[in-house]
Design a protein around this motif. Structure first.
Motif: not given
Length: 77
Positions: A63-66, A68-69
């Protein structure tokens, strides 16, 4: 013809120049292999294996969130 939103090619520089001239808003993605190599070339040889793994964590994230992290973690290290 409407401008394409994304164009993918094999590195033909003339194609990219013409595409930019006719459709300047069309996005041109860069290959992750070349991005990774460019980043690693700026780092000391000893840290390259660890940073290579961190870069892979970004582009292989589900995912994009992962992603970004993983990016934030890479910057911190």
């Amino acid at each position: 013809m409407n401008a394409p939103k994304l164009a993918i090619g094999d590195g033909a520089m003339g194609l990219w120049a013409a595409l930019y001239e006719v459709y300047p808003k069309t996005q041109q993605p860069r290959c992750w292999m070349h991005k990774t190599m460019n980043v690693l070339n700026c780092l000391p040889k000893l840290s390259q294996p660890k940073e290579k793994a961190a870069l892979h964590d970004i582009w292989q994230a589900e995912t994009k969130d992962n992603a970004d992290k993983a990016f934030v973690l890479l910057i911190k290290t």
